[in-house]
Design an enzyme around this catalytic site. Structure first.
Site, PDB file in Angstrom:
ATOM      1  N   ASP A  32       3.783  -4.549   2.963  1.00 18.81           N
ATOM      2  CA  ASP A  32       3.848  -6.004   3.158  1.00 18.81           C
ATOM      3  C   ASP A  32       5.085  -6.409   3.947  1.00 18.81           C
ATOM      4  O   ASP A  32       5.006  -7.148   4.930  1.00 18.81           O
ATOM      5  CB  ASP A  32       3.862  -6.724   1.797  1.00 18.81           C
ATOM      6  CG  ASP A  32       2.662  -6.366   0.958  1.00 18.81           C
ATOM      7  OD1 ASP A  32       1.705  -5.789   1.511  1.00 18.81           O
ATOM      8  OD2 ASP A  32       2.681  -6.643  -0.255  1.00 18.81           O
ATOM      9  N   SER A  74       0.729 -12.048   0.745  1.00 20.54           N
ATOM     10  CA  SER A  74       2.150 -11.689   0.703  1.00 20.54           C
ATOM     11  C   SER A  74       3.117 -12.850   0.876  1.00 20.54           C
ATOM     12  O   SER A  74       4.075 -12.762   1.644  1.00 20.54           O
ATOM     13  CB  SER A  74       2.471 -10.632   1.765  1.00 20.54           C
ATOM     14  OG  SER A  74       1.954  -9.434   1.356  1.00 20.54           O
ATOM     15  N   SER A  94      11.729 -25.804  -3.055  1.00 19.48           N
ATOM     16  CA  SER A  94      10.485 -25.391  -2.410  1.00 19.48           C
ATOM     17  C   SER A  94       9.480 -26.532  -2.407  1.00 19.48           C
ATOM     18  O   SER A  94       9.196 -27.123  -3.456  1.00 19.48           O
ATOM     19  CB  SER A  94       9.862 -24.195  -3.141  1.00 19.48           C
ATOM     20  OG  SER A  94       8.545 -24.007  -2.655  1.00 19.48           O
ATOM     21  N   SER A 147       5.283 -13.629  -1.246  1.00 16.03           N
ATOM     22  CA  SER A 147       6.601 -13.196  -1.727  1.00 16.03           C
ATOM     23  C   SER A 147       7.319 -12.319  -0.700  1.00 16.03           C
ATOM     24  O   SER A 147       8.513 -12.508  -0.448  1.00 16.03           O
ATOM     25  CB  SER A 147       6.503 -12.506  -3.086  1.00 16.03           C
ATOM     26  OG  SER A 147       5.535 -11.511  -3.062  1.00 16.03           O
ATOM     27  N   GLU A 149      -5.903   0.509   2.079  1.00 16.80           N
ATOM     28  CA  GLU A 149      -5.445  -0.217   0.879  1.00 16.80           C
ATOM     29  C   GLU A 149      -5.066   0.767  -0.217  1.00 16.80           C
ATOM     30  O   GLU A 149      -5.797   1.728  -0.474  1.00 16.80           O
ATOM     31  CB  GLU A 149      -6.578  -1.131   0.399  1.00 16.80           C
ATOM     32  CG  GLU A 149      -6.100  -2.421  -0.180  1.00 16.80           C
ATOM     33  CD  GLU A 149      -5.409  -3.307   0.864  1.00 16.80           C
ATOM     34  OE1 GLU A 149      -4.165  -3.276   0.924  1.00 16.80           O
ATOM     35  OE2 GLU A 149      -6.111  -4.006   1.601  1.00 16.80           O
ATOM     36  N   HIS A 150      -3.921   0.501  -0.828  1.00 20.52           N
ATOM     37  CA  HIS A 150      -3.372   1.377  -1.874  1.00 20.52           C
ATOM     38  C   HIS A 150      -3.114   2.785  -1.329  1.00 20.52           C
ATOM     39  O   HIS A 150      -3.285   3.775  -2.029  1.00 20.52           O
ATOM     40  CB  HIS A 150      -4.280   1.403  -3.112  1.00 20.52           C
ATOM     41  CG  HIS A 150      -4.232   0.109  -3.874  1.00 20.52           C
ATOM     42  ND1 HIS A 150      -3.212  -0.213  -4.732  1.00 20.52           N
ATOM     43  CD2 HIS A 150      -5.067  -0.961  -3.849  1.00 20.52           C
ATOM     44  CE1 HIS A 150      -3.424  -1.427  -5.236  1.00 20.52           C
ATOM     45  NE2 HIS A 150      -4.540  -1.908  -4.711  1.00 20.52           N
ATOM     46  N   THR A 151      -2.744   2.837  -0.073  1.00 18.30           N
ATOM     47  CA  THR A 151      -2.360   4.126   0.538  1.00 18.30           C
ATOM     48  C   THR A 151      -0.854   4.175   0.801  1.00 18.30           C
ATOM     49  O   THR A 151      -0.320   5.238   1.068  1.00 18.30           O
ATOM     50  CB  THR A 151      -3.082   4.315   1.888  1.00 18.30           C
ATOM     51  OG1 THR A 151      -2.922   3.124   2.654  1.00 18.30           O
ATOM     52  CG2 THR A 151      -4.558   4.596   1.705  1.00 18.30           C
TER      53      THR A 151
HETATM   54  C1  GLA Z   1       0.362  -4.870  -2.536  1.00 19.50           C
HETATM   55  C2  GLA Z   1       1.651  -4.076  -2.349  1.00 19.50           C
HETATM   56  C3  GLA Z   1       1.563  -3.185  -1.108  1.00 19.50           C
HETATM   57  C4  GLA Z   1       0.292  -2.335  -1.132  1.00 19.50           C
HETATM   58  C5  GLA Z   1      -0.942  -3.196  -1.429  1.00 19.50           C
HETATM   59  C6  GLA Z   1      -2.191  -2.372  -1.617  1.00 19.50           C
HETATM   60  O1  GLA Z   1       0.197  -5.780  -1.490  1.00 19.50           O
HETATM   61  O2  GLA Z   1       2.748  -4.936  -2.224  1.00 19.50           O
HETATM   62  O3  GLA Z   1       2.720  -2.374  -1.019  1.00 19.50           O
HETATM   63  O4  GLA Z   1       0.394  -1.275  -2.034  1.00 19.50           O
HETATM   64  O5  GLA Z   1      -0.752  -3.992  -2.590  1.00 19.50           O
HETATM   65  O6  GLA Z   1      -2.554  -1.744  -0.446  1.00 19.50           O
END
Ligand code: GLA
Length: 387
Positions: A174, A128, A67, A130, A33-35
């Protein structure tokens, strides 16, 4: 689902002549995550829940969107010409952004469309929705206009539209997870060069359970961009002492050796998370391949602790869900997933413990937070498709 959306399309747009039905999944990230904006690895998978579309081409340049998730907005109209983000356009800025991004890539869209969407991913939950709409729109455009783009291109175009049209500086995870999804497999992606392999998700006697905090992300997006820039600054400081291209290039030992180059304590913590989380992801994938689910779960737990204490993107809602999950017998691992600041947690729970998990975590959450969480037992599915 197909019948429901076709019926609604007819109701909203008059008839279903010339329509086609499409689907794109949501995603959950198991670890890493956040990598993805730190040249690190991620390990997400596509889900069998996602977004459905009924769409058809029009003779003129008009775009009409509807929608079923935002029925109060009614039919939203605009044009395929002069696409630009507009506050009033609300959720339609996502499909419009993708149409704009295709144009930027030199793919001219010759006519307008009628598009009805219905998603069964909870909105704003961190699964996700979006990116699902972005990849779905790309799949529609490819099918209707014969554009030669791969699924990986759909991911890149989706990310580009989100960055440049919708102003969120997200990484590639995502859109990639959604566009490249494969049933019963997670995607081990190196975001430094987009090389990837599929790893079977064999959970023998356990399932993936998502707990949705129902805390809507508000500040989230700006905090997301703030974390990104903290990492960029830390990287620039490290680059004065070691030749690296991203935080994901460092081992834990190298980080400990060079971290004094980072001149701010908060940034040291942020960078530490990025480095250690990347290494945890490598270890977790190896553990899964070795059928060591217990080790995989331990690494998920450690990921949450790091996101809570060093990266500081959890908050009381996600911490409560995870800390309560850890107390339940039969929980192999539990962590927040996605950007954080709200959204969901992902847990691996033994089959026989799932009901207890929902009850125990659900009750504790309601008592502490004051509103309920929702639980979903999910399955790993394929990428975008025509139905
Ligand atoms: C969101 C972003 C991704 C990713 C995550 C954290 O989902 O859209 O690109 O950075 O946060 O891992």
């Amino acid at each position: 689902m197909k019948e429901i959306i076709l019926k609604k399309f007819e109701e909203v747009f008059g008839d279903t002549e010339g329509v086609k039905v499409f689907f794109a999944p949501g995603r959950v990230n198991l670890i890493g995550e956040h990598t993805d904006y730190n040249a690190g690895h991620v390990f997400p998978c596509a889900l069998t829940i996602g977004t459905y579309a009924v769409a058809r081409k029009r003779e003129d340049k008009k775009l009409r969107f509807y929608s079923m998730n935002f029925e109060q907005l009614g039919v939203m109209e605009s044009s395929i010409e002069g696409l630009k983000p507009e506050k009033e356009a609300d959720w339609t800025n996502y499909p419009k952004g993708v149409m704009w991004a295709f144009g930027e890539r030199g793919f001219e869209i010759p006519c307008g469309m009628d598009i009805l969407l219905n998603g069964n991913i909870p909105n704003g939950s961190g699964l996700s929705s979006s990116a699902s709409v972005e990849v779905l729109t790309g799949a529609i455009l490819r099918d209707f206009f014969g554009f030669e783009v791969s699924n990986q291109d759909l991911a890149l175009i989706g990310q580009f539209s989100e960055n440049k049209f919708n102003g969120v500086n997200c990484g590639i995870m995502d859109q990639f997870a959604i566009a490249m999804g494969k049933k019963d497999h997670a995607i081990f992606l190196d975001t430094a060069d987009l090389s990837y392999t599929y790893a079977p998700v064999k959970l023998e006697g356990a399932k993936i359970v998502i707990a949705c905090s129902n805390k809507k992300r508000g500040l989230g997006d700006s905090k997301y961009n703030e974390r990104r820039s903290e990492c960029e600054t830390a990287l620039a400081e490290l680059q004065t002492v070691i030749d690296i291209e991203g935080l994901g290039n460092l081992t834990e030992e190298q980080f400990e050796t060079y971290k004094s180059a980072i001149k701010d304590e908060v940034r040291v913590k942020r960078a530490k998370h990025a480095v250690y989380e990347n290494q945890r992801t490598l270890k977790a994938v190896a553990a899964l391949e070795a059928n060591d689910i217990a080790q995989f779960g331990q690494l998920m737990n450690a990921s949450h602790v790091s996101l809570r204490d060093d990266y500081e993107v959890t908050g009381i809602e996600l911490d409560t869900l995870v800390e309560e999950a850890w107390k339940v017998d039969g929980v192999i691992g539990s962590r927040m997933t996605g950007a954080g600041f709200g959204g969901c947690t992902v847990s691996i729970v033994k089959d026989e413990a799932i009901e207890t998990f929902k009850k125990q975590v659900g009750e504790a959450y309601l008592a502490k937070i004051g509103y309920a969480a929702d639980f979903y037992v999910v399955e790993v599915g394929d990428g975008p498709m025509v139905l």
